[in-house]
Motif scaffolding. Sequence first.
Motif, PDB file in Angstrom:
ATOM      1  N   GLY A 127      -0.454  -2.315  -3.955  1.00 52.93           N
ATOM      2  CA  GLY A 127      -0.799  -1.321  -2.953  1.00 52.93           C
ATOM      3  C   GLY A 127       0.402  -0.757  -2.224  1.00 52.93           C
ATOM      4  O   GLY A 127       1.550  -1.137  -2.469  1.00 52.93           O
ATOM      5  N   PRO A 128       0.144   0.185  -1.292  1.00 52.00           N
ATOM      6  CA  PRO A 128       1.243   0.761  -0.509  1.00 52.00           C
ATOM      7  C   PRO A 128       1.777  -0.264   0.480  1.00 52.00           C
ATOM      8  O   PRO A 128       1.097  -1.221   0.841  1.00 52.00           O
ATOM      9  N   LEU A 136       7.865   1.959   2.126  1.00 55.43           N
ATOM     10  CA  LEU A 136       8.544   1.044   1.212  1.00 55.43           C
ATOM     11  C   LEU A 136       8.115   1.299  -0.219  1.00 55.43           C
ATOM     12  O   LEU A 136       8.940   1.336  -1.124  1.00 55.43           O
ATOM     13  N   LYS A 137       6.813   1.473  -0.438  1.00 54.65           N
ATOM     14  CA  LYS A 137       6.302   1.770  -1.774  1.00 54.65           C
ATOM     15  C   LYS A 137       4.933   2.425  -1.677  1.00 54.65           C
ATOM     16  O   LYS A 137       4.240   2.288  -0.663  1.00 54.65           O
ATOM     17  N   GLY A 138       4.551   3.125  -2.726  1.00 51.48           N
ATOM     18  CA  GLY A 138       3.234   3.738  -2.804  1.00 51.48           C
ATOM     19  C   GLY A 138       2.265   2.884  -3.600  1.00 51.48           C
ATOM     20  O   GLY A 138       2.619   1.829  -4.136  1.00 51.48           O
ATOM     21  N   ALA A 139       1.032   3.355  -3.690  1.00 54.04           N
ATOM     22  CA  ALA A 139      -0.019   2.644  -4.429  1.00 54.04           C
ATOM     23  C   ALA A 139      -0.003   3.040  -5.891  1.00 54.04           C
ATOM     24  O   ALA A 139       0.113   4.223  -6.218  1.00 54.04           O
ATOM     25  N   GLU A 162      -5.412   3.143  -2.120  1.00 57.61           N
ATOM     26  CA  GLU A 162      -4.474   3.277  -1.001  1.00 57.61           C
ATOM     27  C   GLU A 162      -4.857   2.434   0.210  1.00 57.61           C
ATOM     28  O   GLU A 162      -4.231   2.532   1.271  1.00 57.61           O
ATOM     29  N   ASP A 163      -5.908   1.584   0.113  1.00 59.09           N
ATOM     30  CA  ASP A 163      -6.344   0.785   1.255  1.00 59.09           C
ATOM     31  C   ASP A 163      -5.261  -0.192   1.697  1.00 59.09           C
ATOM     32  O   ASP A 163      -4.611  -0.849   0.863  1.00 59.09           O
ATOM     33  N   LEU A 178      -3.171   4.666   3.091  1.00 53.50           N
ATOM     34  CA  LEU A 178      -1.857   5.296   3.123  1.00 53.50           C
ATOM     35  C   LEU A 178      -1.661   6.100   1.845  1.00 53.50           C
ATOM     36  O   LEU A 178      -1.599   5.540   0.749  1.00 53.50           O
ATOM     37  N   VAL A 179      -1.589   7.409   1.998  1.00 52.76           N
ATOM     38  CA  VAL A 179      -1.477   8.326   0.860  1.00 52.76           C
ATOM     39  C   VAL A 179      -0.061   8.875   0.811  1.00 52.76           C
ATOM     40  O   VAL A 179       0.478   9.344   1.825  1.00 52.76           O
TER      41      VAL A 179
END
Length: 416
Positions: A127-128, A136-139, A162-163, A178-179
């Motif tokens: 996940g994000p 830091l990172k995306g999903a 993205e939860d 988080l998108v």
Amino acid sequence: MRSVTSAAAASALVSLALGSGPMAHPAVAAPAEAGSAVVREQVAPGVRYEAFTVPTSQGSTRVHVVTADLERPGVAADLLYPGAVAARKTVSRMGEEAGAVAAINGDFFNITEEQHPGVPATGAASGPSVLNGRPLKGAVPEGQRYGRTRPLGDTGEGVFDEDVFGVGVDGRARMDRLVLHGHIRTPRSELVLGGLNQYALPVDSIGAFTSQWGEVSRARAACGTDDDRAAPCTDDTYEVTVRHGRIATVSDTPGTGPVDPDTTVLLGREAGARALRGLAPGTPAAVDYRLAPRGPVPFAFALGAYPLIRDHRLVPGLDDATAEPRTAIGIAHGGHTLRLLSTDGRVGTSTGLTLGELAGVLRSLGCADASYLDGGGSATIATRAPATGRAVVRNNLHHDQERPVPNGIAIFSTRR
């Protein structure tokens, strides 16, 4: 401070929401009998630990809970982080290194690559995540995220790739999505960014890798599809290195090794690769991105987590058949109280909990909202021993071994 109460007290603790009334969960059996004593300890000012036994239809499970009062001066929560996205450390080690008084494991992660021989598993979370208020990172695409037990993307009370769970800059815990929003801008084009430090990129997209990714090969990002984690890797890739605002190098294959702090690596697959092939070395290029929450308050930290409870109600469709060792995070008192929960691993008579049972336990502890994290062999909860300052794992681990994980949640108390 330590106290042990009777089995009757343990029964009362979990039976409120699990065994009686209109909100009862049918999979949980009668209240606990002998052997379910409650243990309570003060870990630090504003932070306490307790353990109790939950009876279920499959047997019984020992549950371990750390409660943190975020309104107490000096008490705070943050992301446990091993120093790179594609890296892993044990919860106890990360907790000690960070100076935490309590810690728990976090998101599901890319643990194996049996379907893609020759491609190394990255160890990166699904996940994000947000660290120190920054992305830091995306999903990864929903079909590539580990831990999914039911369809994602439902309207209303569904779950999404993205939860997240996290704590906002206002100091209150919350669940949200988080998108990723990002672009690659050149004098002649503007390309959409489809990923950030991810072990899997959407088909036809471009992903950015920064110095926070680590040293692991980026090849895994071009494997699988949006719906199938086991789908073959694509050969249609192209990698571009952006340094000091210009295209520095290009390559037909994903690279490996660390990314310099002043550098962003762009990896495209399929249509994304074809778009990057139009960028020649020396071309000016600017990369920007952000992780946008639905709510108005930015996150101080966040990590991927699946919803269990929203506004005191269990999320529909929770699995009520498969009992596993579990880890979860609960929110109470308007986001000012956190409950970190983990169960014993698959040892002795411990059966674990179904997701429905897990949600029921958290609701019985007064949680208005809750999410579940990685479980199984990853389920770990640790507290600091006052005498030594060392982190002590409180739950019985699967095979008595602490598994390295990519992130977790740490609790701090600066007043001792």
